[in-house]
Scaffold this motif. Structure first.
Motif, PDB file in Angstrom:
ATOM      1  N   ASP A  63      57.431  22.453  50.281  1.00 39.61           N
ATOM      2  CA  ASP A  63      57.516  23.482  49.243  1.00 39.61           C
ATOM      3  C   ASP A  63      56.669  23.128  48.027  1.00 39.61           C
ATOM      4  O   ASP A  63      56.229  21.988  47.844  1.00 39.61           O
ATOM      5  N   SER A  64      56.489  24.138  47.160  1.00 38.30           N
ATOM      6  CA  SER A  64      55.928  23.939  45.825  1.00 38.30           C
ATOM      7  C   SER A  64      56.979  24.348  44.807  1.00 38.30           C
ATOM      8  O   SER A  64      57.785  25.242  45.058  1.00 38.30           O
ATOM      9  N   ALA A  65      56.985  23.690  43.666  1.00 39.03           N
ATOM     10  CA  ALA A  65      57.956  23.999  42.626  1.00 39.03           C
ATOM     11  C   ALA A  65      57.270  23.882  41.271  1.00 39.03           C
ATOM     12  O   ALA A  65      56.468  22.974  41.045  1.00 39.03           O
ATOM     13  N   THR A  66      57.580  24.807  40.362  1.00 41.56           N
ATOM     14  CA  THR A  66      56.944  24.838  39.048  1.00 41.56           C
ATOM     15  C   THR A  66      57.947  24.414  37.966  1.00 41.56           C
ATOM     16  O   THR A  66      59.082  24.893  37.935  1.00 41.56           O
ATOM     17  N   TYR A  67      57.473  23.535  37.080  1.00 40.28           N
ATOM     18  CA  TYR A  67      58.309  23.004  36.004  1.00 40.28           C
ATOM     19  C   TYR A  67      57.631  23.258  34.662  1.00 40.28           C
ATOM     20  O   TYR A  67      56.399  23.198  34.551  1.00 40.28           O
ATOM     21  N   THR A  68      58.449  23.517  33.666  1.00 42.71           N
ATOM     22  CA  THR A  68      57.961  23.616  32.294  1.00 42.71           C
ATOM     23  C   THR A  68      57.991  22.223  31.678  1.00 42.71           C
ATOM     24  O   THR A  68      59.015  21.528  31.749  1.00 42.71           O
ATOM     25  N   VAL A  69      56.859  21.806  31.106  1.00 45.04           N
ATOM     26  CA  VAL A  69      56.761  20.447  30.577  1.00 45.04           C
ATOM     27  C   VAL A  69      56.259  20.480  29.134  1.00 45.04           C
ATOM     28  O   VAL A  69      55.631  21.445  28.693  1.00 45.04           O
ATOM     29  N   SER A  70      56.579  19.410  28.443  1.00 47.20           N
ATOM     30  CA  SER A  70      56.041  19.195  27.106  1.00 47.20           C
ATOM     31  C   SER A  70      55.417  17.813  27.094  1.00 47.20           C
ATOM     32  O   SER A  70      56.082  16.829  27.426  1.00 47.20           O
ATOM     33  N   SER A  71      54.128  17.728  26.711  1.00 50.62           N
ATOM     34  CA  SER A  71      53.457  16.435  26.748  1.00 50.62           C
ATOM     35  C   SER A  71      52.320  16.409  25.744  1.00 50.62           C
ATOM     36  O   SER A  71      51.479  17.316  25.709  1.00 50.62           O
ATOM     37  N   LYS A  72      52.303  15.354  24.919  1.00 51.96           N
ATOM     38  CA  LYS A  72      51.232  15.194  23.938  1.00 51.96           C
ATOM     39  C   LYS A  72      49.906  14.922  24.632  1.00 51.96           C
ATOM     40  O   LYS A  72      48.856  15.366  24.193  1.00 51.96           O
ATOM     41  N   ARG A  73      49.980  14.175  25.737  1.00 48.80           N
ATOM     42  CA  ARG A  73      48.782  13.861  26.529  1.00 48.80           C
ATOM     43  C   ARG A  73      48.845  14.624  27.841  1.00 48.80           C
ATOM     44  O   ARG A  73      49.899  15.070  28.270  1.00 48.80           O
ATOM     45  N   LYS A  74      47.720  14.703  28.516  1.00 49.98           N
ATOM     46  CA  LYS A  74      47.642  15.460  29.756  1.00 49.98           C
ATOM     47  C   LYS A  74      48.466  14.769  30.848  1.00 49.98           C
ATOM     48  O   LYS A  74      48.339  13.569  31.060  1.00 49.98           O
ATOM     49  N   PRO A  75      49.351  15.521  31.530  1.00 46.11           N
ATOM     50  CA  PRO A  75      50.078  14.929  32.671  1.00 46.11           C
ATOM     51  C   PRO A  75      49.095  14.465  33.743  1.00 46.11           C
ATOM     52  O   PRO A  75      48.124  15.163  34.059  1.00 46.11           O
ATOM     53  N   ALA A  76      49.338  13.283  34.276  1.00 44.38           N
ATOM     54  CA  ALA A  76      48.395  12.691  35.227  1.00 44.38           C
ATOM     55  C   ALA A  76      48.958  12.556  36.630  1.00 44.38           C
ATOM     56  O   ALA A  76      48.204  12.603  37.609  1.00 44.38           O
ATOM     57  N   ARG A 120      55.329   3.471  23.192  1.00 42.08           N
ATOM     58  CA  ARG A 120      54.228   4.332  22.753  1.00 42.08           C
ATOM     59  C   ARG A 120      54.765   5.471  21.892  1.00 42.08           C
ATOM     60  O   ARG A 120      55.974   5.683  21.804  1.00 42.08           O
ATOM     61  N   ASP A 121      53.847   6.220  21.300  1.00 40.11           N
ATOM     62  CA  ASP A 121      54.259   7.196  20.287  1.00 40.11           C
ATOM     63  C   ASP A 121      54.935   8.437  20.859  1.00 40.11           C
ATOM     64  O   ASP A 121      55.601   9.170  20.130  1.00 40.11           O
ATOM     65  N   SER A 122      54.763   8.696  22.162  1.00 40.31           N
ATOM     66  CA  SER A 122      55.398   9.880  22.748  1.00 40.31           C
ATOM     67  C   SER A 122      55.499   9.695  24.256  1.00 40.31           C
ATOM     68  O   SER A 122      54.829   8.834  24.836  1.00 40.31           O
ATOM     69  N   ARG A 123      56.334  10.528  24.869  1.00 44.14           N
ATOM     70  CA  ARG A 123      56.424  10.532  26.331  1.00 44.14           C
ATOM     71  C   ARG A 123      56.601  11.967  26.797  1.00 44.14           C
ATOM     72  O   ARG A 123      57.137  12.815  26.057  1.00 44.14           O
ATOM     73  N   PRO A 124      56.132  12.264  28.004  1.00 45.01           N
ATOM     74  CA  PRO A 124      56.277  13.638  28.511  1.00 45.01           C
ATOM     75  C   PRO A 124      57.749  14.010  28.670  1.00 45.01           C
ATOM     76  O   PRO A 124      58.623  13.143  28.747  1.00 45.01           O
ATOM     77  N   GLU A 125      57.990  15.291  28.748  1.00 48.59           N
ATOM     78  CA  GLU A 125      59.348  15.786  28.955  1.00 48.59           C
ATOM     79  C   GLU A 125      59.318  16.939  29.952  1.00 48.59           C
ATOM     80  O   GLU A 125      58.534  17.887  29.801  1.00 48.59           O
ATOM     81  N   VAL A 126      60.157  16.841  30.985  1.00 47.49           N
ATOM     82  CA  VAL A 126      60.330  17.946  31.935  1.00 47.49           C
ATOM     83  C   VAL A 126      61.490  18.783  31.416  1.00 47.49           C
ATOM     84  O   VAL A 126      62.638  18.337  31.419  1.00 47.49           O
ATOM     85  N   ARG A 127      61.170  20.014  30.960  1.00 44.60           N
ATOM     86  CA  ARG A 127      62.178  20.807  30.249  1.00 44.60           C
ATOM     87  C   ARG A 127      62.975  21.712  31.178  1.00 44.60           C
ATOM     88  O   ARG A 127      64.151  21.977  30.938  1.00 44.60           O
ATOM     89  N   SER A 128      62.355  22.233  32.220  1.00 45.00           N
ATOM     90  CA  SER A 128      63.092  23.117  33.130  1.00 45.00           C
ATOM     91  C   SER A 128      62.362  23.183  34.463  1.00 45.00           C
ATOM     92  O   SER A 128      61.173  22.869  34.562  1.00 45.00           O
ATOM     93  N   GLY A 129      63.106  23.583  35.495  1.00 47.02           N
ATOM     94  CA  GLY A 129      62.545  23.684  36.836  1.00 47.02           C
ATOM     95  C   GLY A 129      63.639  23.550  37.867  1.00 47.02           C
ATOM     96  O   GLY A 129      64.798  23.238  37.545  1.00 47.02           O
ATOM     97  N   PRO A 130      63.314  23.785  39.128  1.00 43.91           N
ATOM     98  CA  PRO A 130      64.337  23.767  40.180  1.00 43.91           C
ATOM     99  C   PRO A 130      64.913  22.379  40.428  1.00 43.91           C
ATOM    100  O   PRO A 130      64.235  21.372  40.270  1.00 43.91           O
ATOM    101  N   LYS A 131      66.179  22.363  40.818  1.00 46.03           N
ATOM    102  CA  LYS A 131      66.861  21.112  41.163  1.00 46.03           C
ATOM    103  C   LYS A 131      66.860  20.877  42.675  1.00 46.03           C
ATOM    104  O   LYS A 131      67.156  19.775  43.123  1.00 46.03           O
ATOM    105  N   GLU A 132      66.579  21.924  43.447  1.00 37.55           N
ATOM    106  CA  GLU A 132      66.542  21.812  44.905  1.00 37.55           C
ATOM    107  C   GLU A 132      65.110  21.984  45.396  1.00 37.55           C
ATOM    108  O   GLU A 132      64.421  22.932  45.012  1.00 37.55           O
ATOM    109  N   LEU A 133      64.660  21.055  46.245  1.00 39.56           N
ATOM    110  CA  LEU A 133      63.326  21.114  46.823  1.00 39.56           C
ATOM    111  C   LEU A 133      63.438  20.978  48.331  1.00 39.56           C
ATOM    112  O   LEU A 133      64.354  20.344  48.849  1.00 39.56           O
ATOM    113  N   ASP A 134      62.482  21.589  49.036  1.00 38.33           N
ATOM    114  CA  ASP A 134      62.412  21.432  50.485  1.00 38.33           C
ATOM    115  C   ASP A 134      61.081  20.806  50.859  1.00 38.33           C
ATOM    116  O   ASP A 134      60.091  20.920  50.110  1.00 38.33           O
ATOM    117  N   HIS A 135      61.039  20.172  52.017  1.00 38.52           N
ATOM    118  CA  HIS A 135      59.786  19.590  52.488  1.00 38.52           C
ATOM    119  C   HIS A 135      58.730  20.683  52.644  1.00 38.52           C
ATOM    120  O   HIS A 135      58.994  21.747  53.207  1.00 38.52           O
TER     121      HIS A 135
END
Length: 640
Positions: free
Chosen positions: A559-572, A542-557
């Protein structure tokens, strides 16, 4: 009027006539060539790739081509390919054991020193990202009619409470009538146990160790049908009295493969094997499955005598690096066991290779703590579960397990196209039929994909591809539609000893295949398939794919974690996908866990499930998928 024909025309006409005659004589070949040329053209067209995907052969340098028996994806993004002796007895006898580490990003390879024959071992991902590898091959099988030396198990006793004894490989035991039998491996007999009772009396209980022995001399004269006590050649005096062997008899019957008790952690960063405490039982063809607390359960396998282990299981603790006893329960070799949300293990019935047809074939839920087993009914053709595939369907929250294909026990020519799905969240779980595969298939590779489909490829219709029965097909199973969709066909056939796994970039890599024969008439010995073929799914055209640009590498059960993303279409959707560790069509590691998701601008906040039985500790690939079903490249995160 006379017509003039030029010499040039005459030559052309004769040539054309000759071509037509040759084409007529070789019509099938000419048509086949034309079909092949058109097919090659068609599958390389953008529209075809966008609908069915595309396969490519990887150029592997000769020195790195191995008989890939096991494949595991590591959190470094590299793939560990374990061959050990690679089902090659000459390599086993020479002590030539191989492992290769492949970097799919750079397409580079590295040979890894392999300390033991890890051929037909078991493996599981550990919480810290190391790969636990346990078991392997102590001795190759000898078939009926090929056994030259009488052999059997020897129970070695030690009545000395003051001294343990270690004996080298080749230690000779002598029977009362003078016949001699030597050991196939080094072994140690612990010191006897001395206890003083309340009455002051001291008792000594002999220790014991079992070892396989074979006759020093060849032939029927070395067969013994009666039980006897054996002395150890070279021992004198009290040592000779304290340490001795007991055996029921020595035979020329078929000798099965024998297992190793060794265990190693493979460190993906140091890129080497590190020994840990050995298992209590030697195991060949075992399954290792992660429990909700991060420990690893080892079940089944052939022991150091070549006998299937009758239910003795054990647990590895990653913190102490030691093994402890687990509840007894019998399974055929390489059973497919999946950790469920309740902490129970679900046995789908899938297995590979060894065990009687009437024992341990029934699917069900096993509570390891109280050692209860609740059968799950409804699965048809339970006599064809050997070499079937099983997956925990995505997302794992749905708690549905699918069984695909399979064949008869042992060298049976039977295979089935049957699939079935069990909903383990139901009050009374049972299997219901799924859509059939295109044909009867055993050794099918089944890979969870980031878009919640299951990619299936390869396999064979007959035992080890006999009769040139490899299946050059691939398809996607869509759990929502409960239907298969076709995919581009692979070039390389894959049957016994083949593997497939998801790469972090969203492609699927396939390895191995160990056909018994190389021709449809089953007259020429097969050759192990060392080519690597990689499938690029339609979503990567396809013409594009989402990209996860930054965010935490460690997660706990929880928890919530916020990531910066780049995406031509809405993340689903967002998925945490556990990396595969696969062999013999058995991959109980892979699972895809859905994350809660909220989006604000270019920020996506993901919520992690609380339940460690749904999401065991360890490294995962984080995939973000857009509204068209196109996944990002994976970001590695650690759930601690």
């Amino acid at each position: 009027m006379r017509h003039l024909i030029s010499p040039r025309f005459r030559t052309t006409a004769i040539g054309a006539g000759a071509f037509l005659v040759l084409a007529g004589l070789n019509a099938p070949a000419a048509i086949s060539y034309a079909e092949h040329t058109y097919h090659a053209y068609k599958i390389d067209q953008p529209a075809y790739k966008a609908r069915f995907g595309h396969w490519d052969l990887l150029d592997v340098p000769q020195k790195f081509r191995v008989n890939a028996i096991h494949a595991a994806l590591l959190h470094t993004g590299k793939v560990l390919l374990i061959a050990g002796s690679g089902n090659d007895e000459e390599s086993f006898d020479a002590g030539t054991f191989e492992t290769v580490l492949w970097d799919p990003v750079k397409d580079t390879f590295k040979l890894i020193p392999t300390p033991e024959d890890l051929f037909c071992s078991g493996h599981a991902q550990l919480p810290d990202g190391k790969l636990l590898v346990a078991g392997g091959t102590a001795r190759y099988e000898v078939l009926d009619g090929k056994v030259e030396r009488a052999a059997g198990p020897m129970l070695v006793k030690n009545e000395d409470p003051d001294r343990a004894r270690t004996f080298p490989k080749g230690t000779v035991f002598r029977s009362p009538d003078g016949r001699e039998y030597r050991t196939a491996r080094e072994f140690t007999v612990p010191a006897a146990v001395k206890k003083q009772g309340d009455d002051g009396k001291v008792t000594v209980t002999a220790s014991e160790e079992r070892v396989f022995v074979e006759a020093v001399r060849k032939g029927k004269s070395q067969v013994k049908s009666e039980a006897a006590q054996y002395t150890i050649k070279g021992l004198r005096g009290k040592d000779r009295q304290n340490v001795y062997g007991l055996a029921q008899g020595m035979t020329l019957q078929k000798q099965d493969y024998q297992g190793l008790d060794v265990a190693f952690e493979f460190d993906p960063v140091a890129e080497r094997y590190m020994p840990v405490d050995p298992m209590e039982e030697a195991r060949w063809y075992p399954t290792l499955v992660t429990l909700e607390d991060g420990r690893v359960l080892a079940v089944s396998g052939l022991d150091d005598m070549g006998q299937i282990i009758n239910g003795k299981n054990e647990i590895f603790d990653p913190e102490t690096k030691k093994w402890s006893e687990a509840p007894d329960r019998y399974f055929p070799t390489y059973p497919a066991l999946f950790l469920t949300r309740s902490g129970d293990l679900f046995y789908s019935g899938s297995n590979a290779g060894y065990g009687p047809a009437e024992k341990g074939r029934r699917p069900g839920l096993w509570n390891v703590e109280d050692n209860t087993f609740r059968p799950v009914p409804g699965l048809t053709e339970q006599d064809q579960l050997e070499t079937s595939a099983s997956v925990l369907l995505p997302p794992a929250q749905d708690q549905k397990v699918m069984v695909l294909g399979g064949g008869g026990v042992g060298e049976s020519p039977k295979s089935t196209p049957r699939t079935a799905v069990a909903d383990l969240d139901a009050e009374q779980p049972r299997f219901v039929p799924g859509p059939d595969l295109p044909q009867g298939t055993r050794y099918l590779s089944s890979v969870l994909m980031p878009d919640d489909t299951v990619f299936t490829t390869g396999g064979a219709e007959d035992y080890r591809g006999k009769g040139a029965s490899d299946i050059l097909r691939a398809q996607f199973y869509d759990p929502e539609k409960n239907a298969f969709e076709p995919a581009a066909a692979p070039v390389v056939g894959r049957n016994y000893h083949s593997e497939a796994l998801l790469l972090p970039d969203g492609r699927v890599a396939t390895f191995g295949s160990d056909p018994l024969y190389a021709d449809p008439e089953n007259t020429r010995t097969g050759t192990f398939e060392q080519r690597i073929e990689i499938y690029t799914p339609p979503y990567l055209y396809r013409d594009s794919r989402p990209e996860v640009r930054s965010g935490p590498k460690e997660l706990d059960h929880g928890d919530s974690a916020t990531y910066t993303v780049s995406s031509k279409r809405k993340p689903a959707s967002a998925r945490l996908m556990r990396p595969s560790a696969v062999t013999h069509t058995t991959d109980v590691e892979q699972r895809s866990v859905a994350l809660g998701m909220e989006q604000r601008g270019n920020k996506v906040t993901l919520s992690v499930p609380e339940d460690p039985s749904l999401l065991p500790r360890g490294w995962y690939m984080l995939f973000l998928t857009d509204s068209a079903g196109t996944p990002s490249e994976a970001t590695w995160v650690h759930v601690g």
